[in-house]
Design a protein around this motif. Structure first.
Motif, PDB file in Angstrom:
ATOM      1  N   THR A  42       1.265  -0.885   0.163  1.00  0.00           N
ATOM      2  CA  THR A  42       0.380   0.078  -0.167  1.00  0.00           C
ATOM      3  C   THR A  42       0.853   0.861   0.088  1.00  0.00           C
ATOM      4  O   THR A  42       2.075   1.453   0.452  1.00  0.00           O
ATOM      5  CB  THR A  42      -0.695  -0.101   1.321  1.00  0.00           C
ATOM      6  OG1 THR A  42      -0.135   0.558   2.068  1.00  0.00           O
ATOM      7  CG2 THR A  42      -1.547  -1.407   1.670  1.00  0.00           C
ATOM      8  N   ASN A  43      -0.163   2.484  -0.206  1.00  0.00           N
ATOM      9  CA  ASN A  43       1.197   3.467   0.326  1.00  0.00           C
ATOM     10  C   ASN A  43       1.785   3.085   1.767  1.00  0.00           C
ATOM     11  O   ASN A  43       1.588   2.431   2.260  1.00  0.00           O
ATOM     12  CB  ASN A  43      -0.132   5.321   0.682  1.00  0.00           C
ATOM     13  CG  ASN A  43      -0.770   5.364  -1.204  1.00  0.00           C
ATOM     14  OD1 ASN A  43       0.749   5.543  -2.486  1.00  0.00           O
ATOM     15  ND2 ASN A  43      -1.465   5.587  -1.489  1.00  0.00           N
ATOM     16  N   ARG A  44       2.184   5.109   1.958  1.00  0.00           N
ATOM     17  CA  ARG A  44       2.912   4.888   3.272  1.00  0.00           C
ATOM     18  C   ARG A  44       2.067   5.312   4.539  1.00  0.00           C
ATOM     19  O   ARG A  44       1.533   6.578   4.457  1.00  0.00           O
ATOM     20  CB  ARG A  44       4.368   5.567   3.127  1.00  0.00           C
ATOM     21  CG  ARG A  44       5.131   4.712   1.901  1.00  0.00           C
ATOM     22  CD  ARG A  44       6.235   6.100   1.568  1.00  0.00           C
ATOM     23  NE  ARG A  44       6.941   7.138   3.213  1.00  0.00           N
ATOM     24  CZ  ARG A  44       7.423   7.913   3.039  1.00  0.00           C
ATOM     25  NH1 ARG A  44       6.893   8.584   2.148  1.00  0.00           N
ATOM     26  NH2 ARG A  44       8.029   8.056   3.792  1.00  0.00           N
ATOM     27  N   MET A  65       1.795  -0.799   4.208  1.00  0.00           N
ATOM     28  CA  MET A  65       1.580  -2.300   4.262  1.00  0.00           C
ATOM     29  C   MET A  65       1.832  -3.479   3.105  1.00  0.00           C
ATOM     30  O   MET A  65       1.212  -3.144   1.971  1.00  0.00           O
ATOM     31  CB  MET A  65      -0.081  -2.382   4.280  1.00  0.00           C
ATOM     32  CG  MET A  65      -0.284  -1.164   6.054  1.00  0.00           C
ATOM     33  SD  MET A  65       0.127  -2.591   7.200  1.00  0.00           S
ATOM     34  CE  MET A  65       0.406  -4.171   7.492  1.00  0.00           C
ATOM     35  N   ILE A 102       1.495  -6.532   2.237  1.00  0.00           N
ATOM     36  CA  ILE A 102       0.985  -8.221   1.978  1.00  0.00           C
ATOM     37  C   ILE A 102       1.081  -9.278   1.195  1.00  0.00           C
ATOM     38  O   ILE A 102       1.215  -8.784  -0.024  1.00  0.00           O
ATOM     39  CB  ILE A 102      -0.675  -8.167   1.810  1.00  0.00           C
ATOM     40  CG1 ILE A 102      -0.828  -6.466   3.088  1.00  0.00           C
ATOM     41  CG2 ILE A 102      -1.294  -8.925   1.688  1.00  0.00           C
ATOM     42  CD1 ILE A 102      -1.683  -5.799   2.661  1.00  0.00           C
ATOM     43  N   GLN A 158       4.139  -3.958   8.040  1.00  0.00           N
ATOM     44  CA  GLN A 158       4.976  -2.852   7.841  1.00  0.00           C
ATOM     45  C   GLN A 158       6.024  -2.400   7.286  1.00  0.00           C
ATOM     46  O   GLN A 158       6.847  -2.531   8.661  1.00  0.00           O
ATOM     47  CB  GLN A 158       4.038  -1.151   8.953  1.00  0.00           C
ATOM     48  CG  GLN A 158       3.731  -0.720   8.608  1.00  0.00           C
ATOM     49  CD  GLN A 158       3.362   0.498   8.959  1.00  0.00           C
ATOM     50  OE1 GLN A 158       3.200   0.450  10.296  1.00  0.00           O
ATOM     51  NE2 GLN A 158       2.638   1.602   8.398  1.00  0.00           N
TER      52      GLN A 158
END
Lengths: 403, 130, 723
Positions: A252-254, A280, A282, A274
Motif C-alpha cells: 500500500t501507500n505509506r 503495508m 501483503i 508494515q
C-alpha cells in the motif's frame, strides 16, 4: 540529504572481467553475493567473480517480502534458519551498514482446532531446536496486535497463534548491497550485465563459464541463480528436482507506523507487515501452476486483498500502491538444495522457494565454508542434492508456508 | 434471492458415444457436465434400461443438487456481478464454472436461466447472491 | 473534467487547497492529495465534488496518514463485462478509435477519465480493470485493447519547486476554464491556451517564495536567450515543459492484442539534466541525493530507484522518471528505459480491489443443521465443516465404547468405477491384489504416488465383476479423483468413473450395540466384517459397509444425500433406549488413536513410504506392477531412518508435535497424542528415528519417560470390531 540515501553503501565496481578466477558464482542476488562475501571475509578467498545478467539484486532478492524467521517445522530447518536469524541480527554491526533490520515478532494465527494443533506443534519443535516460539492465547494476540479482527469478520475466528519474537525484517536491497560492498572491498569482482551462456568442461569436470563478456576459467563454479537454475544445471548435466512457481505480493501507500508485528494466517493464506517506509506489505501463497514469468495477476490481488481485510479490517481503506511477482524455485520436499551436484567443480545453492531472503546470511556462510574446505558443513548436510536419491528428503510442512 | 430448491436428478457416467446417442425422456433437461458424464433432471426410474447404450454405465440418483430459476434479466445482472467468465450466447445452452466463487452449473433457456449448485454450497450461494 | 472536481470546487471556494509542488490537475502528480471521506491519498483533481464531502489536507513533511479505516462503507460492486474492444481514454484519439471500432460493428466499451473511469491495470486474460464511480469494472475484450491515455506534462525540477502556485500549462487551462482566478500568471515554456499570461522567455532556473507567504511562489527566474537571469514577479507560474507519454498500460500489456493511439505513442520529451531541487516529491528525493548515490556506484535507473526510493510513491515515478533518466544520461550512460510497468497505474483501495471476491467456501454436509441443532461446535476439518464435539467429549467417547453412536462421515471421498477395464486400472493404482477381491467384499488400501509415498488411504469395495466403490479421506477426495482419471486416461482404461462424494451422505453407526440398532432399523442380516450389501435401513435405501475405524462394530451407511436427515433422525430415535448419542471428530480422534489408525496428513508427511509408516503389510510387492512399486523397491533397499511408532506413557498426553528424545539426542516427534480413558494412560503415534540401526524402546517425551509399544493399543486382536 535524504536520510535513506545518507547511510548508503559505496559500491566500487571492477573494471574488467579477468580470464580466470578461483571461484565463479553465477547470479548476483543475495545468495551469490553473500557467498562471495563470506569467502572473502571468513576464508580469505578473494579471487572470486560474481556474474549478474542484470543489476545486482534484480531477481528475487529484490522482489521478496523481506521476512526473517526461524519457526520452521523440522529440526534441520529450525537450526539452519536460526543461524540466519542470528547472522541478520549482527549484520549491521559486522558490515557497518544500515540494512534497516527490525525485530518485530511474528504471529502465525490459527483459525481452527486443526490450526491450533499445528501452531502448538510448531512451538514444540522450535523451542527444542533453539528458535523461541510460544503458543499464545487470543488475549495475548490482542496485546501483540490490537488491529486484528478476532472474529475474522465472523468467518475466520482467531483461536490462538504461535508467536515467534525473533521474527524480523530488513530492507532486501540493502542486504544485497551491504554484502556486495564488503565483498568488493576485499577484492571480489561483481560483474553486472554479464550473462552466462554455457559451461566449460574438461572431461566430467566443470572448469569455467562462457559469458557475454567472454570465457572465464574457474576452479569452482557455483550456480546461485533464481528461476532458471534447472537450465544452468542442465548445462552441467545435472538434473534438479526443482519447479519454478510465481509468488506475488503487493504494498500500500505509506501510513503512520502503528503496525508492529508480522502477522500470518495459514487458514486465510495471507501475511502482512508494515515496512520501514510505512507501507503495508501483503503476500500470499505461491501459484500452483509452474511459471517463470514476472506477470502480475488480478485474481491474486483481488482475492488476497479480500482475505487480508478479513484479518485486518483497517486495510479496507488503504490505497494499493504496487503489485509484483517473484519466482520461487521449489524442490519436491520444500527445502533448499545446497552443495555438491555430482558434476565435479559445479555446485548449486537453490530450491530457495519462499525462504530465500531469510537464508541469505546462513546460505552464503555455509556455501563459502563448503567451497573453502571442500567439505559439506554439518548445518547444511541435510540439504544436499543426494538426499533425493538416498530417500532422505526434508519433508517440512512448516516450510510449505508462504513467507 | 430465494433458497435454491432440491432438484430431482439422475447422474449418468457412460461412454461419450453412449451419452451422445442416448434418447433421454422427452423434455428432460440434460446437463452434459463432461464427455463421459451427464446430469439429467428426471427421476432415476425414468432412465430405462437400454436408454443408454453402455452396459457398464453408472446410473445413480443425484439428490444433492439444488436449483433456482432466474429470469433472463436477473440472471444477467447476477452473472455480471458474480461470474468472471463469458457465458454462451446460444439458447438453450449449458455451462459450468465458478459463480460467486462456487462451482455452479447453468442451463440457459430463452427467457430464463437455471442455476444449479450442490447442496453442500447452497447456503453459501444464497448468502453470496443476495 | 466533465464534473466539477474537489480540486476545482475547493479552489473556487477557499483558494488553492494544494500543499505545494506543481499541480497537474490530471492525475499524474501527487500535489493535490488529500484525505477525502476518510480515504487518504485521494487526488482532489480526480474526485468529483459532492456536497457534504469531508476533505482533510494530506499530512505535511514526515507525517503520514493514520493506519485506519473509518466507519461503515458500502461494499464496492464489481461488474464483469465481455466485449470486443476496450478503448482506454476518451480524448480525441480515443473517441476516434471507439468510433472506428463501432463502425466495424464491434461491441466497444470506453473508459473516460473525465467521467471518473480510470483503468488501473491490464492483466493476462487480457483483462482491463477499471475503477469507476459505479464500482469496479472487469473488462474482457475479445478482439483488442486500445490505449489512448495521452501524455503527462513534465514537472519542473529546480529550486523552489515545492512552493504552491505552480501549475502545469494544462492545469492553468482547466482551472481557468473552471472560473478560478489564478492571479498574475507567468508562463514558462509552452504557454497555456486561452489563458491571459505573461511569457517568461528562456530556460527555467528557480522559483522564489513570495514575500508575504513563504509557502507560495512570488517570482520565477528564467535564463533568457543571452544567458541572463530574468526575474518575473507572479502569483502563479504556468509550466509547459514538455510531455511524457502515459504509456504504462501499453507497456504492461505487452503480448496481448493492444495498441496505442494518439499522444501515448509520442517519444517522451527529455527535460534538461536537473541541477538542484526536489526530483521525487512523493519521497522527498533531491538532485543532491541522485548525485550522492551515483557517486556511490548506483548507476542503473532501477538501482537509483531502489537506493533513493525515487519513483516508489503514489505517482509511481510519473513525475520523477524523466528527470532521473535525464540525470543519468548526463553522467555519460546511455539513456535508460523507464521502470518496468506494473499495475496499478491509478491507485485504488484494498476494499475496491477486493470487490466481488469471496472466500474459498467450505462445504457443509446434509446434516450440518442437524449438528448445529444438537449443539455441535463446528470446525473446518479436512476441507469440510464438521462437528468437533457436541459439548461432552467423554460421553461421546463412552457411547462408542459401551453403547452405540452415530458419526457423520458424509465427507469421505466416494467414487464408483465401472467397466471392463476396472480391475486392471485398480490393480495398477493400488498396491494390493484387486482381482482376488470377491464381490461384496472390501479391502483397506493405501494410495501411493510414483515416488512410493503414501498420498491417501481408503477402501476398495467390489460391487460386481466389473464394478467397484472406492473411498478416500475427506481431504483427499478431490486429488484422488484427478489422480484416478489421469491414470485411466494414460492407461486408456475402458472404465466409467463417477465421483459421488457430495452426492451421497454417509453415517457411521458404531458401538457394541450397533448391530442391535440396525436390527431395530429392520436389518436382520447385516453384512459380516469387511463385507457390504445394499439394504433398507429404517426405510432408507443404504449401501451398508461393515468396517471399523473406532475399534467397535461399525456399519457405514451410504445413502442419497437428500435422505441423510431422515435416516439420522430415525436412527437417533430408534437408538434412544440403547444409549445412543452422536460423536464428533474430537472423540473420533481418541477412538481411532486407541486403535493405532493412521490419519494421512496428520500422522504422515509427504515423504512417508509404506515402510516408514509400518504399513508394509498393505503393499504386495509380488504384484508385478502398480504405481510406486519401483520406488518402494528402491527405497526399501536403503537403510530405514525413522518409522511411525506407537508410544504410551503415564500421565496426561503431551502436545502433538512434542519432541521425542533418546539418551539426550533428538529421536523424533509426536504426531497424535491422547489420554485414553480405557487404557488409563496416554497413547501416541509419532516418528521415531533409528539409533544404531534399531528403534529405541525407552524414550523421553515431554521430559517424561515413555515406551514404544506395538499398536493397536486397544483390543489388539480386533475382536470387538469383528464381533
Amino acid at each position: 540529504m535524504n536520510e535513506f540515501v545518507e547511510r548508503l553503501v559505496d559500491l566500487r565496481w571492477p573494471s574488467a572481467v579477468k580470464p580466470a578466477y578461483d571461484v565463479v558464482i553465477i547470479g548476483g542476488g543475495g545468495h551469490g553475493i553473500s557467498t562471495a562475501y563470506y569467502l572473502a571475509t571468513r576464508h580469505g578467498i578473494t579471487n572470486v567473480a560474481v556474474l549478474e545478467k542484470s543489476y545486482i539484486g534484480s531477481g528475487n532478492s529484490g522482489r521478496n517480502t523481506t521476512i526473517i524467521r526461524a519457526n520452521y517445522g523440522i529440526p534441520e530447518a529450525v537450526r539452519f534458519y536460526q543461524r540466519s536469524v542470528d547472522l541478520y541480527e549482527s549484520l549491521e554491526a559486522e558490515t557497518g551498514r544500515d540494512v534497516m533490520h527490525h525485530t518485530k515478532g511474528l504471529l502465525w494465527i490459527a483459525h481452527s482446532e486443526a490450526g491450533v494443533r499445528q501452531e502448538r506443534a510448531r512451538a514444540e519443535v522450535n523451542t527444542a531446536f533453539g528458535a523461541r516460539t510460544e503458543y499464545v492465547s487470543p488475549r495475548q494476540i490482542q496485546e501483540i496486535c490490537p488491529q486484528l479482527d478476532m472474529t475474522g469478520q465472523g468467518q475466520w475466528p482467531i483461536y490462538g497463534a504461535s508467536y515467534h519474537p525473533a521474527g524480523a525484517s530488513a530492507r532486501h536491497d540493502r542486504v544485497v548491497w551491504a554484502y556486495a560492498e564488503g565483498a568488493m572491498r576485499l577484492g571480489v569482482d561483481i560483474h553486472q550485465h554479464t550473462s552466462v551462456t554455457g559451461l566449460q568442461k574438461s572431461g566430467d569436470r566443470i572448469v569455467g563459464v562462457e559469458t557475454t563478456a567472454g570465457p572465464i576459467s574457474a576452479g569452482i563454479v557455483l550456480s546461485a541463480v533464481g528461476g532458471h537454475v534447472t537450465a544452468i544445471a542442465a548445462m552441467a548435466g545435472v538434473r534438479l528436482p526443482i519447479r519454478t512457481h510465481q509468488l506475488q505480493a503487493f504494498v500500500t501507500n505509506r501510513y503512520a507506523h502503528t503496525f508492529a508485528p508480522i502477522v500470518a494466517s495459514s487458514g486465510l493464506g495471507v501475511y502482512a507487515s508494515q515496512t520501514a517506509k510505512g507501507e503495508m506489505l501483503i503476500g500470499a501463497e505461491i501459484d500452483r501452476a509452474p511459471a517463470y514469468a514476472y506477470d502480475a495477476g488480478h485474481q491474486f490481488i483481488r482475492s488476497c486483498a479480500f482475505r487480508s481485510i478479513a484479518l485486518l479490517p483497517f486495510l479496507r481503506d488503504l490505497k494499493l500502491l504496487r503489485q509484483w511477482t517473484g519466482v520461487c524455485d521449489m524442490s519436491t520436499d520444500y527445502s533448499p538444495v545446497m552443495g555438491f551436484t555430482g558434476a565435479p567443480g559445479f555446485l548449486v545453492t537453490t530450491g530457495w522457494g519462499t525462504w530465500g531472503f531469510k537464508a541469505i546470511p546462513v546460505g552464503g556462510e555455509q556455501m563459502a565454508a563448503l567451497i573453502a574446505t571442500g567439505r559439506t558443513p554439518e548445518l547444511i548436510a541435510p540439504f544436499s542434492l543426494d538426499r533425493f536419491a538416498n530417500d532422505r528428503t526434508m519433508a517440512d510442512r512448516g516450510s510449505a508456508g508462504t513467507h | 434471492m430465494h433458497a435454491p430448491k432440491p432438484l430431482t436428478a439422475t447422474r449418468v457416467a457412460a461412454t461419450c458415444a453412449a451419452l451422445d446417442s442416448a434418447s433421454w425422456p422427452a423434455g428432460a433437461i440434460v446437463l452434459r457436465t463432461a464427455p463421459d458424464e451427464a446430469i439429467v433432471l428426471v427421476p432415476t426410474k425414468d432412465i430405462e434400461p437400454g436408454l443408454i447404450a453402455d452396459p457398464h454405465a453408472i446410473v445413480e440418483i443425484e439428490s444433492s443438487l439444488c436449483g433456482i430459476w432466474l429470469d433472463a434479466d436477473d440472471a444477467h445482472d447476477l452473472l455480471e456481478r458474480e461470474c468472471d467468465w463469458e457465458t454462451p450466447s446460444a439458447r438453450p445452452a449449458f455451462a459450468q464454472g465458478a459463480v460467486a466463487g462456487l462451482p455452479v452449473k447453468l442451463w440457459f433457456e430463452h427467457d430464463r436461466v437455471l442455476f444449479v449448485v450442490s447442496a453442500v454450497f447452497a447456503n453459501d450461494f444464497m448468502e453470496r447472491c443476495r | 473534467m466533465s464534473k466539477e472536481s474537489v480540486l476545482a470546487h475547493l479552489w473556487q471556494q477557499q483558494g488553492d487547497p494544494t500543499r505545494g509542488g506543481s499541480v497537474c490537475a490530471a492525475g499524474d502528480c501527487q500535489s493535490c492529495l488529500a484525505t477525502i471521506d476518510g480515504i487518504a491519498y485521494t487526488r482532489m483533481c480526480r474526485t468529483p465534488w459532492r456536497d457534504g464531502m469531508h476533505v482533510e489536507p494530506h499530512p505535511h513533511g514526515d507525517q503520514l496518514p493514520a493506519l485506519e479505516s473509518r466507519g461503515n462503507r458500502a461494499a464496492t460492486i464489481a461488474r464483469t463485462m465481455h466485449c470486443d474492444v476496450v478503448v482506454i481514454g476518451q480524448g480525441s484519439a480515443g473517441l476516434a478509435a471507439a468510433a472506428e471500432a463501432r463502425a466495424l460493428g464491434r461491441d466497444v466499451v470506453t473508459l473516460d477519465t473525465g467521467d471518473g473511469q480510470d483503468a488501473i491495470g491490464i492483466y493476462p486474460g487480457p483483462l482491463v480493470v477499471a475503477r469507476t464511480d459505479a464500482g469496479m469494472w472487469h473488462l474482457y475484450p475479445r478482439i483488442e485493447i486500445v490505449v489512448a491515455t495521452g501524455a503527462a506534462e513534465i514537472q519542473p525540477v529546480v529550486p523552489g519547486n515545492d512552493l504552491r502556485g505552480l501549475v502545469t500549462a494544462r492545469a492553468a487551462e482547466s482551472l481557468s476554464a473552471a472560473g478560478i482566478d489564478l492571479g498574475r500568471i507567468v508562463a514558462v515554456g509552452t504557454p497555456p491556451r486561452e489563458v491571459a499570461c505573461t511569457v517568461a522567455v528562456g530556460a527555467l532556473v528557480r522559483f522564489e517564495a513570495s514575500a508575504t507567504d513563504a509557502s507560495r511562489v512570488g517570482a520565477v527566474i528564467a535564463r533568457d536567450d543571452r544567458g541572463v537571469e530574468q526575474r518575473h514577479v507572479c502569483d502563479t507560474v504556468s509550466l509547459g515543459l514538455g510531455l511524457a507519454p502515459r504509456d504504462a498500460l501499453l507497456r504492461m500489456a505487452r503480448g496481448t492484442n493492444v495498441h496505442g493511439v494518439g499522444d501515448v505513442l509520442r517519444a517522451p520529451d527529455l527535460p534538461p539534466c536537473p541541477t538542484a531541487g526536489i526530483v521525487c516529491a512523493c519521497l522527498g528525493v533531491t538532485v543532491d541525493d541522485l548525485r550522492s548515490v551515483h557517486a556511490r556506484g548506483f548507476h542503473e535507473l532501477e538501482l537509483v530507484k531502489r537506493a533513493t526510493l525515487a519513483g516508489t510513491g503514489p505517482c509511481q515515478g510519473a513525475a520523477c522518471v524523466p528527470h532521473v533518466r535525464a540525470f543519468l544520461a548526463a553522467q555519460g550512460a546511455a539513456l535508460q528505459p523507464p521502470f518496468t510497468a506494473r499495475p496499478l497505474t491509478r491507485q485504488i483501495t484494498l476494499g475496491e480491489v477486493a470487490a466481488g471476491a469471496h472466500h474459498v467456501a467450505t462445504p457443509r454436509t446434509a446434516l450440518d443443521a442437524e449438528h448445529r441443532a444438537l449443539g455441535a461446535q463446528m470446525e473446518r476439518l479436512g476441507g469440510w465443516w464438521r462437528p468437533w464435539h457436541y459439548g461432552d467429549v467423554d460421553a461421546e467417547y463412552h457411547a462408542v465404547r459401551t453403547a452405540v453412536s452415530l458419526c457423520d462421515v458424509s465427507t469421505l471421498g466416494k467414487m464408483q468405477v465401472s467397466g471392463p477395464g476396472a480391475v486392471a486400472l485398480l490393480e495398477h493404482l493400488y498396491p494390493v491384489p484387486i482381482v482376488s477381491l470377491k464381490p461384496g467384499r472390501s479391502r483397506y488400501v493405501l494410495l501411493l504416488d510414483e515416488r512410493g509415498y503414501v498420498i491417501d488411504d481408503g477402501m476398495v469395495c467390489r460391487d460386481g465383476e466389473t464394478r467397484f466403490t472406492l473411498t478416500f479421506t475427506s481431504g483427499g477426495s478431490t486429488f484422488a479423483e484427478l489422480w484416478i482419471r489421469d491414470w485411466a486416461e494414460s492407461l486408456n482404461a475402458d472404465v466409467r468413473i463417477m465421483n459421488q462424494t457430495t452426492s451421497l451422505g454417509a453415517i457411521n453407526v458404531t458401538g457394541p450395540r450397533a448391530t442391535k440398532l440396525l436390527a431395530l432399523a429392520g436389518v436382520t442380516t447385516p453384512p459380516a466384517f469387511l463385507h457390504h450389501d445394499t439394504l433398507d435401513v429404517a426405510g432408507i435405501c443404504c449401501r451398508v459397509f461393515r468396517l471399523s475405524f473406532t475399534g467397535e462394530v461399525s456399519y457405514e451407511l451410504h445413502h442419497a444425500a437428500a435422505d441423510s436427515v431422515v435416516l439420522w433422525r430415525r436412527l437417533m430415535e430408534l437408538g434412544r433406549d440403547l444409549g445412543i448419542r452422536p460423536h464428533g471428530l474430537e472423540a473420533l480422534m481418541k477412538l481411532r488413536l486407541e486403535k493405532g489408525h493412521v490419519i494421512v496428513g496428520q500422522d504422515t508427511d509427504f515423504d512417508s513410504t509404506p515402510r516408514r509408516l509400518n504399513h508394509e503389510w498393505a503393499v504386495r510387492l509380488e504384484k508385478p506392477a502398480f504405481v510406486g512399486r519401483h520406488a518402494v523397491i528402491r527405497t526399501n533397499a536403503i537403510p530405514l531412518d525413522r518409522q511411525l511408532c506407537g508410544f504410551e506413557m503415564d500421565g496426561i498426553a503431551p502436545a502433538e508435535g512434542a519432541t521425542i528424545w533418546h539418551r539426550d539426542a533428538f529421536a523424533g516427534y509426536i504426531t497424535s497424542a491422547t489420554w485414553s480413558p480405557t487404557m488409563r494412560r496416554s497413547v501416541m503415534l509419532g516418528w521415531l528415528h533409528l539409533s544404531n540401526g534399531e528403534l529405541p524402546t525407552i524414550i523421553t517425551i515431554d521430559g517424561r519417560p515413555a515406551r514404544r509399544v506395538a499398536t493397536p493399543f486397544y483390543d489388539p486382536e480386533g475382536a470387538r470390531a469383528r464381533a
